[in-house]
Design an enzyme around this catalytic site. Structure first.
Site, PDB file in Angstrom:
ATOM      1  N   CYS A 230       0.840  -1.207   0.000  1.00  0.00           N
ATOM      2  CA  CYS A 230       0.000   0.000   0.000  1.00  0.00           C
ATOM      3  C   CYS A 230       0.870   1.250   0.000  1.00  0.00           C
ATOM      4  O   CYS A 230       0.479   2.289  -0.509  1.00  0.00           O
ATOM      5  CB  CYS A 230      -0.912  -0.018   1.221  1.00  0.00           C
ATOM      6  SG  CYS A 230      -0.006  -0.268   2.757  1.00  0.00           S
TER       7      CYS A 230
ATOM      8  N   GLU B  64      -4.084   2.861  -8.225  1.00  0.00           N
ATOM      9  CA  GLU B  64      -3.190   1.927  -7.532  1.00  0.00           C
ATOM     10  C   GLU B  64      -3.082   0.651  -8.364  1.00  0.00           C
ATOM     11  O   GLU B  64      -4.047  -0.096  -8.488  1.00  0.00           O
ATOM     12  CB  GLU B  64      -3.752   1.606  -6.147  1.00  0.00           C
ATOM     13  CG  GLU B  64      -2.818   0.771  -5.323  1.00  0.00           C
ATOM     14  CD  GLU B  64      -3.417   0.371  -3.981  1.00  0.00           C
ATOM     15  OE1 GLU B  64      -4.597  -0.017  -3.928  1.00  0.00           O
ATOM     16  OE2 GLU B  64      -2.680   0.449  -2.972  1.00  0.00           O
TER      17      GLU B  64
END
Ligand code: NAD
Length: 490
Positions: A297, A393
């Site tokens: 992340c 992402e």
């Protein structure tokens, strides 16, 4: 209880992967369903785990509720609870190799890293929160009332801890260690792709003295997670995962309403200024986007480089991706393993296919062979700020590189996505380091490095990266609420 795993890779582990861990014992899913767990390095079956349904989630939550309500855990002092965490940390140290191998097998992480990073971090986390037990105290308050007034922290009750596939042990330990030392009981739902160490850890915590029912582990998919969020016995949800699922979790928890923390996606910007130690900055940039195969992340997946050093940095990166060792996580020297599952593989491949067909330049390392879920490390230049590669992402070993001409422009580009989890800058200018660190929209900023993490240092998001903090005393505060007691002296 021990069932032979269908693999030669991890000998001597004692989990029973076909069952759930409820009330201190193995139990099959009520309807007997199971889910395959694949070896990401080969695509072959490792084992099958129980697939929890709504009935199993309710059973686990009821066990956690009973364990909370009778005070078998919350009734112990924080220091007594800390002793259990310390014993768990000591046992984990002894069994480090078994856990490292199990985690590498399940996630596809190079064994070198599970040995060096994942397991020691988990040990450290349990020890750190054991140490914070003494801080679980209230305060007397000076009021204008004729009263003796004080506050005291209380656990929420039952915590539903839902975790993603990329750092199974580390992310569950940050939740479990803080939640447990605070006196909560827990139902943990690990990611469906990587459930093995969560089951083994539950067993180890029991051996360390955790009373039955205080930690329950249900393996299963999103429907089990959703049932956990909605279960009336659950008081608080600690969620780590994607922004899309995080939104659904927050919406469902609002019905309770339940306290929620959301640790969501990221799109970390790493800024290289022309005054940086360039060799070190390039090495940091590479580690920043290939670490954990980019399934991080806090990946430094966007590199912003000051114009005077842009060309040499890009040339160095293009050369480097050709030589990053990609391969079987159990082979010595491998730095990048496979993606954790076929779904993630297709998602990352789709971004690369779109890039290949677009007006951007891409350089990838050699295409890995074999049936595993591999993606070569890839560098993309020429992508616009509003392109998918910069804004979304990707969660794979893919780096975009963009030039900038001023500090202001670098900050604007860095802050120009909906995310705000991690960021960093490489510079020798101390004043700039502080100035830019303050201006970057991120829960954690690194200067002259990347992924410098420690259980004492909180991390968490802003914007679409979520809210709440993991690690540090801030995370402990997420697992207690304050009660005020006012005793009338009049
Ligand atoms: P995901 O959101 O698909 O799944 C996370 C967990 O949520 C899994 O256990 C899944 O089964 C469960 N889930 C799915 N649907 C649910 C629902 N409706 N209700 C409740 N639970 C549900 O995420 P993933 O693909 O496993 O992990 C990757 C994502 O996690 C990335 O976006 C990454 O950035 C993020 N992540 C964030 C952090 C952080 O600290 N901010 C850390 C690691 C990973």
């Amino acid at each position: 209880m021990s069932i032979a795993m269908e693999t030669e890779r991890v000998a001597g582990t004692t989990i029973d992967p076909g069952q759930l861990w409820i009330d201190g014992d193995w139990t099959p899913a009520a309807d007997g369903r199971r889910r395959d767990v694949l070896d990401p390095a080969t695509g072959e079956l490792v084992t099958t785990v129980a697939e929890a349904g709504a009935e199993d989630v309710a059973r686990a939550a009821a066990a956690a509720r009973a364990a909370f309500d009778d005070g078998r855990w919350s009734g112990q002092t924080p220091r007594q609870r800390a002793q259990v965490l310390l014993r768990a940390a000591a046992l984990l140290r002894e069994r480090a190799e078994e856990f490292a191998q199990l985690e590498s097998l399940d996630v596809g992480k190079p064994l070198m890293f599970t040995r060096m990073i994942d397991i020691p971090t988990v040990v450290d986390t349990y020890e750190y929160y054991a140490g914070l037990a003494a801080s679980l105290e209230g305060a007397t308050r000076a009021t204008s009332l004729p009263a003796h007034a004080y506050t005291q922290p209380e656990p929420y009750g039952v915590v539903g801890a839902i975790t993603p596939f990329n750092f199974p042990m580390i992310l569950s330990s940050t939740k479990l260690a803080a939640a447990l030392v605070a006196g909560n009981t827990v139902v943990h739902k690990p990611a469906e792709e990587t459930p093995l160490t969560a089951l083994r850890m539950a067993q180890l915590l029991q051996e360390a003295g955790l009373p039955d029912g205080v930690l329950n582990v249900i393996t299963g998919g999103g429907d089990a997670g959703a049932a956990l969020v909605e279960d009336p016995h659950v008081d608080k949800i600690a969620f780590t995962g994607s922004t899309t699922v995080g939104r659904a979790v927050a919406a469902a928890a609002a019905e309770g309403p339940k306290h929620v923390t959301l640790e969501l996606g990221g799109k970390g910007a790493n800024l290289i200024f022309a005054d940086a130690d360039l060799d070190a900055a390039i090495e940091t940039a590479i580690k920043g986007f290939v670490f954990n195969t980019g399934q991080f992340c806090m990946s430094g997946s966007r590199l912003l480089v000051e114009r005077p050093v842009y060309e040499p940095v890009v040339a160095a990166l293009r050369g480097a991706v050709e030589h990053v060792p990609v391969g079987d996580p159990f082979t010595d020297g491998v730095v990048v393993g496979p993606m954790a599952g076929p779904g993630h593989l297709s998602k990352v491949r789709a971004y690369l296919e779109q890039a290949a067909a677009a007006e951007v330049e891409i350089t990838s390392g050699p295409e890995p062979t074999g049936s595993g879920f591999f993606v070569p490390p890839t560098v993309i230049t020429g992508a616009a700020q509003d392109s998918a590669w910069v804004q979304e992402e990707i969660f794979g070993p893919v780096l975009t590189v963009q030039p900038f001409d001023s500090e202001e422009e670098a900050i604007a580009l860095a802050n120009g996505t909906p995310f705000g989890l991690a960021a960093g800058l490489q510079t020798k200018d101390v004043a700039r380091a502080h100035r830019v660190a303050g201006a970057l929209r991120a829960g954690i900023v690194w200067v002259n490095g990347w992924a410098l993490l420690d259980p004492a240092m909180p991390f968490g998001g802003t914007g679409q990266s979520g809210y709440g903090r993991e690690n540090g005393p801030e995370a402990l505060a997420e697992y207690v609420r304050t009660k005020s007691v006012v005793i009338n002296l009049g």
